[in-house]
Design a protein around this motif. Sequence first.
Motif, PDB file in Angstrom:
ATOM      1  N   LEU A  18       0.842  -1.051   0.030  1.00 58.50           N
ATOM      2  CA  LEU A  18       0.006   0.071   0.072  1.00 58.50           C
ATOM      3  C   LEU A  18       0.948   1.179   0.092  1.00 58.50           C
ATOM      4  O   LEU A  18       0.742   2.215  -0.770  1.00 58.50           O
ATOM      5  CB  LEU A  18      -0.978   0.155   1.311  1.00 58.50           C
ATOM      6  CG  LEU A  18      -2.156  -0.815   1.094  1.00 58.50           C
ATOM      7  CD1 LEU A  18      -2.973  -0.964   2.359  1.00 58.50           C
ATOM      8  CD2 LEU A  18      -3.137  -0.525   0.001  1.00 58.50           C
ATOM      9  N   LEU A  19       1.887   1.435   0.868  1.00 58.97           N
ATOM     10  CA  LEU A  19       2.625   2.444   0.793  1.00 58.97           C
ATOM     11  C   LEU A  19       3.638   2.340  -0.373  1.00 58.97           C
ATOM     12  O   LEU A  19       3.847   3.613  -0.843  1.00 58.97           O
ATOM     13  CB  LEU A  19       3.643   2.489   2.068  1.00 58.97           C
ATOM     14  CG  LEU A  19       3.030   2.854   3.327  1.00 58.97           C
ATOM     15  CD1 LEU A  19       4.195   2.629   4.610  1.00 58.97           C
ATOM     16  CD2 LEU A  19       2.510   4.254   3.139  1.00 58.97           C
ATOM     17  N   ALA A  20       4.009   1.373  -1.013  1.00 58.87           N
ATOM     18  CA  ALA A  20       4.621   1.742  -2.242  1.00 58.87           C
ATOM     19  C   ALA A  20       3.755   1.914  -3.288  1.00 58.87           C
ATOM     20  O   ALA A  20       4.363   2.928  -4.385  1.00 58.87           O
ATOM     21  CB  ALA A  20       5.258   0.223  -2.545  1.00 58.87           C
ATOM     22  N   GLU A  21       2.510   1.617  -3.180  1.00 57.62           N
ATOM     23  CA  GLU A  21       1.827   2.194  -4.470  1.00 57.62           C
ATOM     24  C   GLU A  21       1.589   3.571  -4.245  1.00 57.62           C
ATOM     25  O   GLU A  21       1.358   4.050  -5.549  1.00 57.62           O
ATOM     26  CB  GLU A  21       0.446   1.131  -4.485  1.00 57.62           C
ATOM     27  CG  GLU A  21       0.357  -0.260  -4.783  1.00 57.62           C
ATOM     28  CD  GLU A  21      -0.890  -0.884  -4.557  1.00 57.62           C
ATOM     29  OE1 GLU A  21      -1.807  -0.148  -4.332  1.00 57.62           O
ATOM     30  OE2 GLU A  21      -0.732  -1.832  -4.829  1.00 57.62           O
ATOM     31  N   LEU A  22       1.205   4.222  -2.939  1.00 58.46           N
ATOM     32  CA  LEU A  22       1.116   5.341  -2.921  1.00 58.46           C
ATOM     33  C   LEU A  22       2.319   6.365  -3.393  1.00 58.46           C
ATOM     34  O   LEU A  22       2.074   7.441  -4.095  1.00 58.46           O
ATOM     35  CB  LEU A  22       0.802   5.958  -1.555  1.00 58.46           C
ATOM     36  CG  LEU A  22       0.829   7.382  -1.163  1.00 58.46           C
ATOM     37  CD1 LEU A  22      -0.318   8.038  -1.612  1.00 58.46           C
ATOM     38  CD2 LEU A  22       0.953   7.464   0.411  1.00 58.46           C
ATOM     39  N   THR A  26       8.770   0.299  -6.391  1.00 54.08           N
ATOM     40  CA  THR A  26       8.366  -1.164  -6.159  1.00 54.08           C
ATOM     41  C   THR A  26       8.369  -1.407  -4.789  1.00 54.08           C
ATOM     42  O   THR A  26       9.171  -1.249  -3.924  1.00 54.08           O
ATOM     43  CB  THR A  26       9.739  -1.917  -7.025  1.00 54.08           C
ATOM     44  OG1 THR A  26       9.928  -1.202  -8.274  1.00 54.08           O
ATOM     45  CG2 THR A  26       9.541  -3.335  -7.370  1.00 54.08           C
ATOM     46  N   PRO A  27       7.489  -2.381  -4.439  1.00 50.73           N
ATOM     47  CA  PRO A  27       7.265  -3.049  -3.166  1.00 50.73           C
ATOM     48  C   PRO A  27       8.624  -3.605  -2.569  1.00 50.73           C
ATOM     49  O   PRO A  27       9.302  -4.267  -3.594  1.00 50.73           O
ATOM     50  CB  PRO A  27       6.181  -3.656  -3.290  1.00 50.73           C
ATOM     51  CG  PRO A  27       5.356  -3.526  -4.228  1.00 50.73           C
ATOM     52  CD  PRO A  27       6.347  -2.718  -5.355  1.00 50.73           C
ATOM     53  N   THR A  28       8.992  -3.389  -1.383  1.00 52.66           N
ATOM     54  CA  THR A  28      10.220  -4.215  -0.927  1.00 52.66           C
ATOM     55  C   THR A  28      10.199  -5.719  -0.754  1.00 52.66           C
ATOM     56  O   THR A  28      10.822  -6.464  -0.635  1.00 52.66           O
ATOM     57  CB  THR A  28      10.697  -3.345   0.400  1.00 52.66           C
ATOM     58  OG1 THR A  28       9.686  -3.575   1.359  1.00 52.66           O
ATOM     59  CG2 THR A  28      10.915  -2.038   0.289  1.00 52.66           C
ATOM     60  N   GLY A  29       8.901  -6.040  -0.547  1.00 52.97           N
ATOM     61  CA  GLY A  29       8.413  -7.387  -0.330  1.00 52.97           C
ATOM     62  C   GLY A  29       8.234  -7.650   1.320  1.00 52.97           C
ATOM     63  O   GLY A  29       7.757  -8.805   1.730  1.00 52.97           O
ATOM     64  N   ARG A  30       8.666  -6.696   2.079  1.00 51.82           N
ATOM     65  CA  ARG A  30       8.515  -6.614   3.489  1.00 51.82           C
ATOM     66  C   ARG A  30       7.192  -5.877   4.028  1.00 51.82           C
ATOM     67  O   ARG A  30       6.925  -4.884   3.379  1.00 51.82           O
ATOM     68  CB  ARG A  30       9.831  -6.138   4.131  1.00 51.82           C
ATOM     69  CG  ARG A  30      11.210  -6.879   3.647  1.00 51.82           C
ATOM     70  CD  ARG A  30      12.324  -6.274   4.532  1.00 51.82           C
ATOM     71  NE  ARG A  30      12.616  -5.161   4.358  1.00 51.82           N
ATOM     72  CZ  ARG A  30      13.428  -4.570   3.316  1.00 51.82           C
ATOM     73  NH1 ARG A  30      13.815  -5.227   2.350  1.00 51.82           N
ATOM     74  NH2 ARG A  30      13.383  -3.238   3.149  1.00 51.82           N
ATOM     75  N   THR A 359      -0.588  13.018  -0.522  1.00 51.05           N
ATOM     76  CA  THR A 359      -1.231  11.677  -0.738  1.00 51.05           C
ATOM     77  C   THR A 359      -1.704  11.229  -1.803  1.00 51.05           C
ATOM     78  O   THR A 359      -2.398  10.172  -2.074  1.00 51.05           O
ATOM     79  CB  THR A 359      -2.208  11.708   0.477  1.00 51.05           C
ATOM     80  OG1 THR A 359      -3.178  13.074   0.251  1.00 51.05           O
ATOM     81  CG2 THR A 359      -1.662  11.733   1.789  1.00 51.05           C
ATOM     82  N   ARG A 360      -1.574  12.200  -2.824  1.00 52.53           N
ATOM     83  CA  ARG A 360      -1.987  11.703  -4.224  1.00 52.53           C
ATOM     84  C   ARG A 360      -1.435  12.493  -5.407  1.00 52.53           C
ATOM     85  O   ARG A 360      -1.600  14.031  -5.169  1.00 52.53           O
ATOM     86  CB  ARG A 360      -3.576  11.911  -4.392  1.00 52.53           C
ATOM     87  CG  ARG A 360      -3.934  11.289  -5.805  1.00 52.53           C
ATOM     88  CD  ARG A 360      -5.367  10.911  -5.941  1.00 52.53           C
ATOM     89  NE  ARG A 360      -6.170  12.296  -6.042  1.00 52.53           N
ATOM     90  CZ  ARG A 360      -7.308  12.553  -5.592  1.00 52.53           C
ATOM     91  NH1 ARG A 360      -8.137  11.738  -4.878  1.00 52.53           N
ATOM     92  NH2 ARG A 360      -7.962  13.759  -5.522  1.00 52.53           N
ATOM     93  N   SER A 361      -0.634  12.099  -6.038  1.00 52.82           N
ATOM     94  CA  SER A 361       0.180  13.002  -7.143  1.00 52.82           C
ATOM     95  C   SER A 361       0.981  13.907  -6.383  1.00 52.82           C
ATOM     96  O   SER A 361       1.159  13.667  -5.328  1.00 52.82           O
ATOM     97  CB  SER A 361      -0.785  13.633  -8.114  1.00 52.82           C
ATOM     98  OG  SER A 361      -0.129  14.170  -8.946  1.00 52.82           O
TER      99      SER A 361
END
Length: 410
Positions: A18-22, A26-30, A359-361
């Motif tokens: 969720l934080l990576a998408e915001l 790329t997500p860390t996987g953790r 929080t967006r763009s």
Amino acid sequence: MHVLDAPIRDYAWGSTDLLAELQGRTPTGRPEAEMWLGAHPGAPSLAEVDGRAIGLDELISADPDRHLGQAARFGRLPFLMKLLAAGEPLSIQAHPTLEQARAGFAAEEAAGVPRDATHRNYRDDNHKPEMIVALTPFAALCGFRRTEDSSATFERLSAHMREHADGEVTEAAAEVRRLHLLLAEADLAGAFEALLTPGSVFRRGGTAEVVSVIEALPDLEALEPELATALQISRVHPDDPGVLVALLLNRVDLVPGQAIHLPAGNVHAYLHGLGVEVMASSDNVLRGGLTAKHVDVPELEKVVAFEPLPVPYTNPEQVAEGHVLFRPPFEEFRLHQVSPDGRTVPVVEANGPAIAVATRSSVEVSCGDEAVVLGPGQAVFVSADETTGRPLRVRAAEDGHAMAHIATVG
């Protein structure tokens, strides 16, 4: 204005994406659970000052009158802001009143309990009223349901357990029946203790027995939504009696832009979703279940308000086009949600310290002659001496709809 480098806490319940998408990375996987934006000594944001990074707590303590203005009366930056990303349920928890926090902190200090000890209950001497504003669909448990409703749920569950066992009454089934009767007498404290007390049947396999009965029910989602929530939680915590505490609590599903606030004593647990959380600057949490962290049921029971409450929604106030204000009943903070586009430039009158996060763009935040551009998930601290007599202005820094959240003193 000081751009912040904010730590991300890797609590086990954190979302992996969720934080990576915001932030568009790329997500860390953790697990990435909370990004702390503030000066709490547990994980202060780093502020950029003359090309070097120092803790925001250190920056403020060097000149509190300048950075806090009238908010210096709190003795600290009064609020802590977080981006909270729950991939799994958080602990069943509640927060103390200011008086309880001061007393609990002083007692642990006097006893010599290290402040970083895993078994410590009171990390500081402050209370922790809080509010969460959803950025994505967000689910939570919040406050006690009406006792007649939770009593009826346990009564139905008791009947299902007898049917499932062909009339046999196991120890767990007898306790479920007792919970129904306690709640029928409006004894929330008794039911809460029966579920969570050390040595209870629900800590000795009883929770798993109840969950197995729930799993066998037909049309669960339609007929028993409270039991469906408990079943969802059990996928992560199959043997934890906190699964059944969920049956005592209100289920809340927020859409983006909706908010709830949580006063001292409110038993709650966030379930999943991304939100902006603001609270008094504290890390005092008393836990009762759904966690591998320290659980202290007797201390939790001291701070819990054992009374049913309606869901404490925080309804936004329309300030201007593209600008709404969340004003919970706490003096430490309020939260501005601004949505600038090519036509609107929301203006925020802070008149005190402020933290703004995109929080967006991307957004441009300006105060007087100074301006910074924040990418999604980036934040800036603005001192009281900068905002006194000068509004914060927020512009979209690129095409499309942008959004920022700005925490100010209440």
